[in-house]
Design an enzyme around this catalytic site. Structure first.
Site, PDB file in Angstrom:
ATOM      1  N   LEU A 131       1.834  -8.203 -10.053  1.00 22.64           N
ATOM      2  CA  LEU A 131       1.791  -9.571 -10.621  1.00 22.64           C
ATOM      3  C   LEU A 131       2.655  -9.614 -11.621  1.00 22.64           C
ATOM      4  O   LEU A 131       3.282 -10.889 -11.628  1.00 22.64           O
ATOM      5  CB  LEU A 131       0.387  -9.829 -10.912  1.00 22.64           C
ATOM      6  CG  LEU A 131       0.088 -11.117 -11.844  1.00 22.64           C
ATOM      7  CD1 LEU A 131       0.131 -12.388 -10.709  1.00 22.64           C
ATOM      8  CD2 LEU A 131      -1.398 -10.971 -12.148  1.00 22.64           C
ATOM      9  N   TYR A 188     -14.042  -2.837 -17.732  1.00 19.72           N
ATOM     10  CA  TYR A 188     -13.097  -3.859 -17.536  1.00 19.72           C
ATOM     11  C   TYR A 188     -13.398  -5.157 -17.467  1.00 19.72           C
ATOM     12  O   TYR A 188     -12.494  -5.951 -18.335  1.00 19.72           O
ATOM     13  CB  TYR A 188     -12.705  -3.679 -15.818  1.00 19.72           C
ATOM     14  CG  TYR A 188     -11.682  -4.800 -15.562  1.00 19.72           C
ATOM     15  CD1 TYR A 188     -10.256  -4.434 -15.826  1.00 19.72           C
ATOM     16  CD2 TYR A 188     -11.836  -5.786 -14.668  1.00 19.72           C
ATOM     17  CE1 TYR A 188      -9.377  -5.295 -15.165  1.00 19.72           C
ATOM     18  CE2 TYR A 188     -11.064  -6.669 -14.412  1.00 19.72           C
ATOM     19  CZ  TYR A 188      -9.659  -6.317 -14.721  1.00 19.72           C
ATOM     20  OH  TYR A 188      -8.839  -7.263 -14.347  1.00 19.72           O
ATOM     21  N   LYS A 225     -11.564  -7.687 -20.614  1.00 15.22           N
ATOM     22  CA  LYS A 225     -10.912  -9.152 -20.193  1.00 15.22           C
ATOM     23  C   LYS A 225     -11.762 -10.186 -20.927  1.00 15.22           C
ATOM     24  O   LYS A 225     -11.032 -11.006 -21.296  1.00 15.22           O
ATOM     25  CB  LYS A 225     -11.031  -9.247 -18.829  1.00 15.22           C
ATOM     26  CG  LYS A 225     -10.044  -8.426 -17.929  1.00 15.22           C
ATOM     27  CD  LYS A 225      -8.735  -8.402 -18.422  1.00 15.22           C
ATOM     28  CE  LYS A 225      -7.880  -7.820 -17.563  1.00 15.22           C
ATOM     29  NZ  LYS A 225      -6.542  -7.886 -17.971  1.00 15.22           N
ATOM     30  N   ASP A 274       5.143   2.670 -22.640  1.00 10.53           N
ATOM     31  CA  ASP A 274       3.862   2.743 -22.634  1.00 10.53           C
ATOM     32  C   ASP A 274       3.105   1.877 -23.767  1.00 10.53           C
ATOM     33  O   ASP A 274       3.452   2.166 -25.089  1.00 10.53           O
ATOM     34  CB  ASP A 274       3.145   4.189 -22.713  1.00 10.53           C
ATOM     35  CG  ASP A 274       1.558   4.268 -22.375  1.00 10.53           C
ATOM     36  OD1 ASP A 274       1.149   3.147 -22.886  1.00 10.53           O
ATOM     37  OD2 ASP A 274       1.286   5.106 -21.720  1.00 10.53           O
ATOM     38  N   ILE A 325      -7.026 -11.074  -6.550  1.00 10.74           N
ATOM     39  CA  ILE A 325      -5.802 -11.254  -5.790  1.00 10.74           C
ATOM     40  C   ILE A 325      -5.483 -10.033  -4.979  1.00 10.74           C
ATOM     41  O   ILE A 325      -5.732  -9.033  -5.074  1.00 10.74           O
ATOM     42  CB  ILE A 325      -4.565 -11.041  -7.164  1.00 10.74           C
ATOM     43  CG1 ILE A 325      -4.693 -12.055  -8.195  1.00 10.74           C
ATOM     44  CG2 ILE A 325      -3.319 -11.332  -6.578  1.00 10.74           C
ATOM     45  CD1 ILE A 325      -4.173 -11.710  -9.545  1.00 10.74           C
ATOM     46  N   THR A 370      -2.987  -7.457  -3.727  1.00 12.84           N
ATOM     47  CA  THR A 370      -1.967  -7.035  -4.087  1.00 12.84           C
ATOM     48  C   THR A 370      -1.902  -5.511  -3.089  1.00 12.84           C
ATOM     49  O   THR A 370      -2.863  -5.363  -2.383  1.00 12.84           O
ATOM     50  CB  THR A 370      -2.021  -6.433  -5.356  1.00 12.84           C
ATOM     51  OG1 THR A 370      -3.097  -5.664  -5.693  1.00 12.84           O
ATOM     52  CG2 THR A 370      -1.971  -7.739  -6.445  1.00 12.84           C
TER      53      THR A 370
END
Length: 263
Positions: free
Chosen positions: A23, A167, A171, A72, A200, A202
């Site tokens: 992305l 996760y 977010k 990083d 998405i 990917t």
């Protein structure tokens, strides 16, 4: 005739973190097409094979440039050094797309503190430090700027059938971080907004479907359009938010999820 000039990024210098592939790289290409000089930041030693053709197209067909810098985002000193060098070279920094992030699917009862801290260090602290590094340069050169952070619809809902507590929490933090940075930096002419993508498709998700083929069938049924999205479907939103087309928009989230969260 020049049409919709507010979408033009000609002469602008934009950073995109997490842009070695996926992305982030698609976002970088969109910014190039709008006229920007783009610097892709990522921790990979070399970007994906898709990077070089886009770099060549930028130089030979779009009249602009795509550069790569290995960093990083957890290396705060190195990050500030790289961002500072880019801004000094051009005498400006106009935008940032903070797309770097990681995901780990683990039941909450099995998550280790180390794994959870790594998730937050990259997705939350890393995003903050990237935004901070960019904002310092925007303020230094006095031109303001626009920052776009990639959040997720998972920051606003719990995904059915997925064990992604850390996760999802990270977010949610990105959403609140975007609003909070917008409040602090608006006085400097810096706008901060977020994009919350839905599912998405990917290359990594394609591999996931091999392990969990039922998800390939189930996920499209969970939104109003009955399909999954492609990375290219977020290009326009990024150009809109980085450009002057969204000049009176800050502290906002664009949720692009096919209606998943609107049921």
């Amino acid at each position: 005739m020049k049409r919709l000039p507010e979408f033009s990024l000609a002469g602008k210098v934009i950073l995109v973190s997490g842009a070695a592939r996926g992305l982030g790289l698609v976002q970088a290409e969109a910014l190039l097409e709008a006229g920007a000089t783009v610097y892709a930041l990522d921790r990979l030693p070399i970007p994906s094979p898709d990077f070089a053709p886009i770099q060549e197209r930028a130089l030979n067909h779009l009249g602009t440039e795509l550069h790569y810098r290995q960093i990083d985002i957890r290396d705060v000193q190195g990050l500030n050094k790289v961002v500072g060098e880019i801004a000094e070279k051009h005498g400006r920094l106009d935008g940032l797309v903070a797309a770097a992030g990681i995901q780990q699917e683990t039941p909450a009862l099995e998550y280790t503190a180390e794994d959870a801290n790594t998730m937050f260090e990259v997705n939350v602290t890393g995003s903050l430090m990237t935004c901070q590094a960019a904002a310092k340069q925007m303020i230094k050169f006095g031109n303001g700027g626009s920052i776009v952070m990639i959040a997720s619809m998972s920051g606003s809902l719990a995904n059915r059938g997925l064990s992604c507590s850390a996760y999802n929490s990270s977010k949610s933090a990105v959403l609140q971080l975007g609003r909070s940075l917008a409040a602090e930096w608006g006085a400097h002419g810096i706008r901060v907004n977020t994009i919350s993508p839905g599912y998405i498709v990917t290359s990594m998700v394609e591999e996931l479907f091999k392990l969990y083929p039922e998800r390939k069938a189930e996920w499209p049924t969970q939104n109003m359009l009955g399909r999954l999205s492609a990375p290219e479907e977020y290009r326009g939103a990024t150009v809109f938010l980085i450009s002057d087309a969204s000049s009176f928009m800050t502290g906002s989230d664009l949720r692009i999820d096919g209606g998943h969260a609107a049921w």
